[in-house]
Scaffold this motif. Structure first.
Motif, short mmCIF file in Angstrom:
data_model
loop_
_atom_site.label_atom_id
_atom_site.label_comp_id
_atom_site.label_asym_id
_atom_site.label_seq_id
_atom_site.Cartn_x
_atom_site.Cartn_y
_atom_site.Cartn_z
N VAL A 88 11.26 0.86 1.43
CA VAL A 88 9.92 1.12 1.97
C VAL A 88 8.85 0.68 0.97
O VAL A 88 7.86 0.03 1.34
CB VAL A 88 9.76 2.61 2.34
N ALA A 89 9.04 1.00 -0.30
CA ALA A 89 8.05 0.60 -1.32
C ALA A 89 8.00 -0.91 -1.47
O ALA A 89 6.92 -1.48 -1.66
CB ALA A 89 8.39 1.26 -2.66
N THR A 92 6.16 -2.31 1.61
CA THR A 92 4.75 -1.92 1.52
C THR A 92 4.01 -2.76 0.49
O THR A 92 2.89 -3.21 0.73
CB THR A 92 4.64 -0.43 1.17
N SER A 93 4.64 -2.99 -0.66
CA SER A 93 3.95 -3.75 -1.71
C SER A 93 3.73 -5.21 -1.30
O SER A 93 2.67 -5.77 -1.54
CB SER A 93 4.73 -3.67 -3.02
N ALA A 95 3.59 -6.36 1.86
CA ALA A 95 2.61 -6.36 2.95
C ALA A 95 1.20 -6.13 2.41
O ALA A 95 0.24 -6.79 2.85
CB ALA A 95 2.98 -5.30 3.98
N LEU A 96 1.05 -5.23 1.47
CA LEU A 96 -0.26 -4.95 0.89
C LEU A 96 -0.79 -6.16 0.12
O LEU A 96 -1.98 -6.46 0.18
CB LEU A 96 -0.19 -3.73 -0.02
N THR A 99 -2.03 -8.55 2.89
CA THR A 99 -3.13 -8.09 3.73
C THR A 99 -4.41 -7.86 2.92
O THR A 99 -5.48 -7.78 3.50
CB THR A 99 -2.77 -6.80 4.47
N GLU A 110 -3.80 -0.86 -4.66
CA GLU A 110 -2.75 -1.85 -4.95
C GLU A 110 -1.97 -1.44 -6.20
O GLU A 110 -0.75 -1.52 -6.22
CB GLU A 110 -3.36 -3.23 -5.14
N VAL A 113 0.42 1.39 -5.47
CA VAL A 113 1.63 0.96 -4.74
C VAL A 113 2.60 0.27 -5.69
O VAL A 113 3.81 0.51 -5.64
CB VAL A 113 1.25 0.05 -3.56
#
Length: 163
Positions: A88-89, A92-93, A95-96, A99, A110, A113
Protein backbone atom coordinates in the motif's frame (compact mmCIF):
# COMPACT_ATOMS: atom_id res chain seq x y z
CA UNK A 1 2.68 -27.11 -2.61
CA UNK A 2 5.13 -25.74 -0.07
CA UNK A 3 3.26 -23.68 2.50
CA UNK A 4 6.27 -22.10 4.21
CA UNK A 5 9.29 -20.19 2.90
CA UNK A 6 12.68 -19.67 4.51
CA UNK A 7 14.67 -16.47 4.72
CA UNK A 8 16.96 -17.39 1.82
CA UNK A 9 14.03 -17.89 -0.54
CA UNK A 10 12.38 -14.66 0.60
CA UNK A 11 15.59 -12.64 0.14
CA UNK A 12 16.18 -14.21 -3.29
CA UNK A 13 12.73 -13.23 -4.55
CA UNK A 14 12.81 -9.80 -2.88
CA UNK A 15 16.21 -8.83 -4.31
CA UNK A 16 15.54 -10.33 -7.75
CA UNK A 17 12.18 -8.58 -8.08
CA UNK A 18 13.66 -5.22 -7.02
CA UNK A 19 16.71 -5.48 -9.29
CA UNK A 20 14.72 -6.56 -12.35
CA UNK A 21 12.01 -4.02 -11.54
CA UNK A 22 14.59 -1.26 -11.24
CA UNK A 23 16.08 -2.25 -14.60
CA UNK A 24 12.61 -2.21 -16.19
CA UNK A 25 11.88 1.21 -14.69
CA UNK A 26 15.15 2.55 -16.04
CA UNK A 27 14.46 1.10 -19.50
CA UNK A 28 10.96 2.61 -19.51
CA UNK A 29 12.31 5.98 -18.51
CA UNK A 30 14.94 5.83 -21.26
CA UNK A 31 12.36 4.89 -23.90
CA UNK A 32 9.69 7.36 -22.84
CA UNK A 33 11.97 10.28 -21.93
CA UNK A 34 14.76 10.09 -24.54
CA UNK A 35 15.84 13.72 -24.19
CA UNK A 36 16.34 13.41 -20.41
CA UNK A 37 13.81 16.17 -19.81
CA UNK A 38 12.49 16.56 -16.31
CA UNK A 39 9.07 15.26 -15.41
CA UNK A 40 7.83 18.83 -14.96
CA UNK A 41 8.76 19.75 -18.52
CA UNK A 42 7.62 16.53 -20.19
CA UNK A 43 4.70 16.32 -22.57
CA UNK A 44 1.52 15.13 -20.89
CA UNK A 45 1.22 11.91 -22.89
CA UNK A 46 4.82 10.94 -22.11
CA UNK A 47 4.26 11.70 -18.47
CA UNK A 48 1.03 9.65 -18.36
CA UNK A 49 2.66 6.75 -20.23
CA UNK A 50 5.61 6.74 -17.83
CA UNK A 51 3.28 6.82 -14.82
CA UNK A 52 1.22 3.90 -16.18
CA UNK A 53 4.38 1.95 -17.01
CA UNK A 54 5.83 2.53 -13.54
CA UNK A 55 2.61 1.42 -11.85
CA UNK A 56 2.49 -1.71 -14.06
CA UNK A 57 6.10 -2.60 -13.18
CA UNK A 58 5.35 -2.01 -9.50
CA UNK A 59 2.31 -4.30 -9.74
CA UNK A 60 4.42 -7.08 -11.27
CA UNK A 61 7.15 -6.63 -8.65
CA UNK A 62 4.64 -6.77 -5.80
CA UNK A 63 2.93 -9.76 -7.41
CA UNK A 64 6.17 -11.75 -7.36
CA UNK A 65 6.90 -10.74 -3.79
CA UNK A 66 3.35 -11.35 -2.52
CA UNK A 67 3.27 -15.15 -2.63
CA UNK A 68 6.66 -15.70 -1.06
CA UNK A 69 5.97 -13.05 1.61
CA UNK A 70 2.79 -14.83 2.65
CA UNK A 71 4.66 -18.14 2.82
CA UNK A 72 7.44 -16.47 4.82
CA UNK A 73 4.92 -15.03 7.27
CA UNK A 74 3.47 -18.52 7.68
CA UNK A 75 6.94 -19.82 8.56
CA UNK A 76 7.14 -17.22 11.30
CA UNK A 77 3.60 -17.91 12.56
CA UNK A 78 2.93 -14.23 11.94
CA UNK A 79 0.53 -12.16 9.91
CA UNK A 80 1.51 -10.82 6.49
CA UNK A 81 0.39 -7.32 7.50
CA UNK A 82 3.93 -5.97 7.05
CA UNK A 83 3.95 -6.92 3.34
CA UNK A 84 0.44 -5.58 2.78
CA UNK A 85 1.42 -2.26 4.40
CA UNK A 86 4.57 -2.19 2.22
CA UNK A 87 2.46 -2.74 -0.91
CA UNK A 88 0.00 0.00 0.00
CA UNK A 89 2.80 2.44 0.87
CA UNK A 90 4.64 1.63 -2.40
CA UNK A 91 1.59 2.22 -4.58
CA UNK A 92 0.67 5.36 -2.63
CA UNK A 93 4.15 6.84 -2.98
CA UNK A 94 4.31 6.22 -6.74
CA UNK A 95 0.79 7.52 -7.29
CA UNK A 96 1.52 10.60 -5.18
CA UNK A 97 4.74 11.28 -7.08
CA UNK A 98 2.87 11.38 -10.38
CA UNK A 99 -0.29 13.14 -9.23
CA UNK A 100 1.66 15.94 -7.55
CA UNK A 101 2.25 17.42 -11.02
CA UNK A 102 -1.47 18.01 -11.55
CA UNK A 103 -2.64 18.72 -8.01
CA UNK A 104 -1.21 21.04 -5.38
CA UNK A 105 0.07 18.52 -2.86
CA UNK A 106 2.15 20.00 -0.04
CA UNK A 107 5.76 18.85 0.00
CA UNK A 108 5.39 17.84 3.65
CA UNK A 109 2.69 15.35 2.64
CA UNK A 110 5.02 13.85 0.03
CA UNK A 111 7.81 13.67 2.60
CA UNK A 112 5.48 11.99 5.10
CA UNK A 113 4.52 9.32 2.54
CA UNK A 114 8.16 8.62 1.67
CA UNK A 115 9.14 8.40 5.34
CA UNK A 116 6.21 6.06 5.94
CA UNK A 117 7.30 3.91 2.97
CA UNK A 118 10.83 3.70 4.38
CA UNK A 119 9.55 2.78 7.83
CA UNK A 120 7.17 0.12 6.50
CA UNK A 121 9.89 -1.32 4.22
CA UNK A 122 12.29 -1.59 7.17
CA UNK A 123 9.56 -3.22 9.27
CA UNK A 124 8.89 -5.77 6.51
CA UNK A 125 12.59 -6.53 6.05
CA UNK A 126 13.06 -7.12 9.78
CA UNK A 127 9.84 -9.10 10.15
CA UNK A 128 10.17 -11.31 7.07
CA UNK A 129 13.83 -11.19 6.11
CA UNK A 130 15.79 -11.15 9.37
CA UNK A 131 13.79 -12.76 12.16
CA UNK A 132 13.99 -16.57 12.20
CA UNK A 133 11.03 -18.80 11.49
CA UNK A 134 9.33 -21.31 13.75
CA UNK A 135 11.66 -24.28 14.34
CA UNK A 136 9.23 -27.16 14.29
CA UNK A 137 6.11 -27.97 12.36
CA UNK A 138 3.24 -25.55 12.69
CA UNK A 139 -0.26 -25.40 11.28
CA UNK A 140 1.18 -24.67 7.81
CA UNK A 141 3.32 -27.80 7.68
CA UNK A 142 6.93 -28.82 8.16
CA UNK A 143 9.69 -26.21 8.26
CA UNK A 144 11.23 -25.32 4.91
CA UNK A 145 14.33 -27.30 4.02
CA UNK A 146 17.52 -25.37 3.32
CA UNK A 147 18.55 -25.34 -0.33
CA UNK A 148 21.90 -26.92 0.53
CA UNK A 149 20.19 -30.01 1.88
CA UNK A 150 18.32 -30.49 -1.39
CA UNK A 151 21.55 -30.48 -3.39
CA UNK A 152 23.93 -32.38 -1.11
CA UNK A 153 24.23 -36.17 -0.91
CA UNK A 154 21.87 -37.84 1.50
CA UNK A 155 23.11 -39.64 4.61
CA UNK A 156 21.30 -42.86 3.76
CA UNK A 157 22.65 -42.74 0.23
CA UNK A 158 26.06 -44.26 1.02
CA UNK A 159 26.98 -47.67 -0.40
CA UNK A 160 30.03 -49.66 0.51
CA UNK A 161 32.63 -49.93 -2.23
CA UNK A 162 32.89 -53.22 -4.12
CA UNK A 163 35.83 -55.48 -3.37
Amino acid sequence: MIARAGRLEWWGVFITANVLGGMALRAGETLLMPTRETLDGAETWRFAALAAFNLAVLAVMLGFQHRVSIRRARDREASDVSFRAYAVASVTSVALAYTSRFFAIPSMAELAVWVALLGVALWMIVELGIRPGHNGPNRWGAPPRPYISTMSPKEDNYRLPRN
